[in-house]
Design a protein around this motif. Sequence first.
Motif: not given
Lengths: 243, 248, 373, 249, 305
Positions: B97, B101, B105, B118, B120, B124, B127-128, B137, B141, E174
């Motif tokens: 993932r 991103i 980004q 944010r 992400d 997100s 990406a999904e 899918e 992770d 992050r």
Amino acid sequence: MAAAELLKFENVVAGYGKETILHGLSFAVPRGAMTTVIGPNGAGKSTAFKAAFGMLAVRSGRILFEDREITNRAPRELIGEGICYVPQGRNIFPELSVLHNLEFGGVAAPKGTDLKARIEAVMDRFAVLRRKARHQASTLSGGEQKILEIARGLLLQPRLMLIDEPSIGLSPLLVEELFALLRELRKGGITLLMIEQNAKRALENSDYGVVLELGRMRLQDSARAILSDPRIGQLFLGGGLSA
Amino acid sequence: MNTVLQVRDLRKSFGGIVAVDGVSFDVEESEILGIIGPNGSGKSTLFNCILGQLQPSAGDVRLDGRAVTGMRPCDLNRLGVSRTFQLLQIFPHLTVRANLILAGQEHQGSMLSRLVGRPDAGLSAAAERMLGFFRLEHLADEDAGGLSYGQQKLLDVAMAFMAGPRLALLDEPAGGVNPTMLANLRERLKAINAEHGSTFVVIEHNMEFVMALCDRILVLAEGRIIAQGTPAEVRSDPKVIEAYLGRG
Amino acid sequence: MRGLIAVLLLLSGSAFGQVKLAYVGEISGQLAVSGGNFRDGIILAVEEINARGGMLKQKLDLTLYDTQTNPGVARAQMQKAIDGEPYTIFGPVLSGNVKVTLEIVKQAEVPQFIGGEAADLVTLGNPYMFRTSFGQQIGMPKIANYIRDELKAKSIALIWVNNDFGKAGRDQLLRVLKERDIRLAADVSTEAGQVDFAADVVKLKSANADAVFVYSNEEECARIMREARKQGLKGPFVGDTTLLSQKTIELAAEAANGVVGHVGLTVDAPIPEVKAFGERFQKRFKYKPDHNGLKGYTAVYAMRYVTEKKLGKLDRKALAKTLHGLTITPKEEPGILMETTWNDVGEIDRISFLAEVVKGQQQIVKVLPKLGK
Amino acid sequence: MLPAFFILIGTHTFGLPFWLAAILGGVATLILLGLAFKKVMVDPMIHHGVLPLVIATIGLAILMKEAVREFYGADAWPFPALWATTDVTLFGAVFAVQSLLILATCIVVVGALQLFLAGTLTGRCMQAAAQNPAVARLLGIRVERMILYTFLINAALVWIAALLVTPIYLAKFTNGEILGLYAFIAALIGGFNQVRGAIVGGLLLGVIDNFCAVYVSSSYRMAVPLLVLIAVILVRPQGLLGRVEERTV
Amino acid sequence: MGIGILALAGAFLLVAPLGLKPYGIFILSMWAVMTIAAIGLNLTLGYAGQISLAQAAFVGIGAYVTAWLTTKGAWPFWPTYALGFASCFAVGWILGYPALRVQHHYLAFVTLAFNTLVYLVFRNEEWLTNGIYGISNVPRPSLFGFSLKGGREFYYFCLANLVFVSLAAWWLIRSPWGRAFVAVRENPIRALSLGVDTRRYTLMAFAIGAGLGGISGALYAPLTQFVDPTPFALGLSLNLLLMVVLGGSGYFFGPFLGAIVAVLLPEWLRFAQGYYLMGYAVLVMVMMAFWPTGLLGLADRLLKK
């Protein structure tokens, strides 16, 4: 009576990291002949050579030389068995002299070998090497460098020579000379196995041809038969042999 | 139709060796163009010159009519040109993932807003969707380095589409991918092309794959274009066969 | 973490009937030689006192803390030492480490015998701080006088080590030379731990001064002297304690011959008590002590004298208070070796020596009187 | 630093004559700094990249320093000179015999090293293994062994260097740091993959260093070689005489 | 499980000073300060993959800025704290430029040289830094009128700073920037092709890492209350590198563990007297030989098994 085949691949599986290139490759190399391996990119030609010369771990299957298993043995031992390998590209030490480059061919020689005499003999054969013996190897032309590599391999009087794309980067005239040299070596009793881009010209100079595709042997025949096979063109441009 | 990419008389030499020797071609909007040619014919060098990874010795590259010759790859990418490389180039220590991103980004907001905004970058959902589209899918992770070769290859290609590029240059997307995965990949590429009208240029050695995928094919040999046309035309062109098998 | 606490408890747990002393000094790192000498001087004194029944009938219990010649570590170790609530602290020897620990020692109100010789230390406002040897502001005028009166030199080439010891000494020397109208012909800074002095000696040589002043740590002094000898630099060479120390002479071998200088403390002093100390030290530690050994040794005896003879009890504040302005003579306390006076800020005063190296031996040329006399 | 102390241990602790201690010290150096360093530290760690090795080497340096300090003392030690410390006058200038002999020894050692590397098959095999290990292996050159040789030669050179400089610099447990750093800078300036480069780098560094000490403020003396180093790295990362190592993309 | 460990560690850090003497508190404060510097280096080295041997120089710059301004300039603490960060950020940005040209050991040597140059400036420019004499009596700040003079109070102050820096670093890692840093480390060419401006991120990684070094220095000065050049020589840079690599380069909690090993472990080993540094050296070597990815790298591997 020795077998008709000098080198034999039996169901060899090998690759790099997670990628598998050879998916059970099997073929045999006839003794005392010149065989050319052709096939599209990614067919596994160079990989097969590396696997044979112990530079790439064979995951399963066997490789035989003179009917003895040589799977996964170190290059140094294979040199001792009488196999010599001339890889793709430039494999000389550019900053050392031509003579010193040549000498490296004898590093793995058994004790008592008269290397001096052999170097002399090789230099007799390749006049250009004698002429430039003291020059830095980087001053040699591309063709001369390839000759130096082959000469270096001849120092141990091998029975089998594996040559990977010798003609890359050479002018057509030089390629002709190179093939002439290879034919001469074969006459001298050395079995040759060669990979070539320039499939037509290579096959015209060879006794046999082997066609690889996607890590498997697709076809093996006399060079002449392969040359005239209409499917070969299609193989390179997609569709495979069965199409 | 709009011309997305114009390449004019591009040359690149290394030392004395000419790798790309005056190549000119156009890529039209929503077209899938294939580039084939034997080893060392200059395909990857051509890509690198177009994309600013290498500085061309001469020539001109235009994107939507705008000169982009020698522009830095990151700037070019932000203009909507994405690419994949011949060898796998993913980020093994990031999750699947995070890889995706990351690929999108830099197209979101400013440098500062990416720091305070944010985590992400608002990607997100995108990406999904991309994970779903490439059927990854279940691996979202996992560290990308833990995937199989074929899955990594899919991810590599997926990353090139995260930013919704106007033009994607794919260098051997099929290399090393097993046949089942290959069909999947081809179908996905076709689908992107159909759904979003994206424009592709694909370098490929796998002829079956390239012939089935592309509308038009250029054949490169020794740094020059020696033939072009539909897959069928190229396949039967004697010059092409000669380029591959050598002259007698 | 439990380990940490356990170790801490172990170290802080004091046995009944013992007087706790702490040495916080340079046991490893760049200044390990000086710190090691200082430490061994303390150990020798402590052992002697304990052998004779201790102080106020209590055994002395010495704990060693290594600063690694590093200010950050020094600060931590001093804190650790203070946590152990010692009666007196000895060290550090490195002036910078004295400074970094100044605040916490002051706050803890523990008497401290420092080995540092930087001029400004006793002026920094810790009333519990006492020197064990001259600050440079005392030593330097004595040498400058010698240069003016005996050598009759008009110019000086100076080579010094660029750490707090060398820099402070240089600044002091410059001041006193100026007062005496002696010109500085060369001012060569060198690094601590430097090994190659070829270029530096070239610079000294080209300065063509009437005398060469060498101010560095022992080993560097020896290397400088060797290089000077190699390049044929004639001198005369003048210096302070380190240049004439036993270690320097041993290392520089014949290159040290002819060097003259001021020595605050030396085991070669023509004083029987000092000589006897030197022999005891050598017997115990198998090497000949330098001035730092004497510093540590006499400091312990000063503490004992005041505690036992003047106070009769363990009282840190009273110890410090009593020591200010006190003179201790060897008659009263043999362990002090030489008559010694501390003034109201903890600066020390005692006789010192002018020495020369002759045939690899330090020889006392002249005894210089106490300043206060 | 270490070889000097091996030799001192020989003469002091075991009462050996200097020449015997020097030889035994040399053997100990070869075994510990050459063989053991390669086998115990470099071989197992090199696969994990350079950083862990660097950290472990820092650890090793602390260990060696502290061991010498603990078992031999923090003092500097005088070290017997191999030759007389007299001066001679040549062409009107005074030279220390010691310096001249050190120079002579360096020339001989460097000459011998060059001769070995260029003039013998083993030496050339070492060069080959360094320049292109993959091809060297194909030719049957025992690359691993060649690398071991380089470590041994390195240890031997360290030993010779220790014999030469310790009489002047004295033996002290912290000596290694500064000298090692200078050696490294010299190699970087000259170019890593060349004996010639190291010599040129060393000479240049020595000259620059000494010129600075004389003409620039000596308190900034250390800065100049470092500035030269930065300049060389940024302008010619391969070093003044170094080759660009061929890279495969 | 991770949260449990974190809560335990946090609780320990909060109550530990109650049971510790000033020495222990000082060591723990030093640990917190060094951890901040190591977090900075971990960003530069661990995440962005740019080796730097100059972190000690930044700790020094931060310490000198604070020490100088709070003593000679009589400034309040907070502006000097901010200036310590800002000046290091700026210098770090400039030091990042060589990283755009050279990598690995070459970069290591450029930064090493830089560290030594900064040290020489600290030592020689007496008008600015008071040279080798150092700056003494650096005051400890007060917060909302509450004095932080005591060791325990200042420890909590350092701890609060550590928490603040950790949270900021956590956020950064992050954020898209963190991903971009990793991308620059793992494959700058591919990153570039994905629109990542590797040049800007590389400089940023240097600047932020340096800035955290500055914060660490700004706390170091009032912690020791005395600043001189010696602690900021190359040795500290190597030590910080050791913290990062030993703890686990590129792991968020690596610097915390690494600083424990580098700051606390030698103290625990002191019972071994003269041998303690040797023991420490052997431990470091053994750790590197068996766990080259650091303590957290090891934990990571064990958990995955």
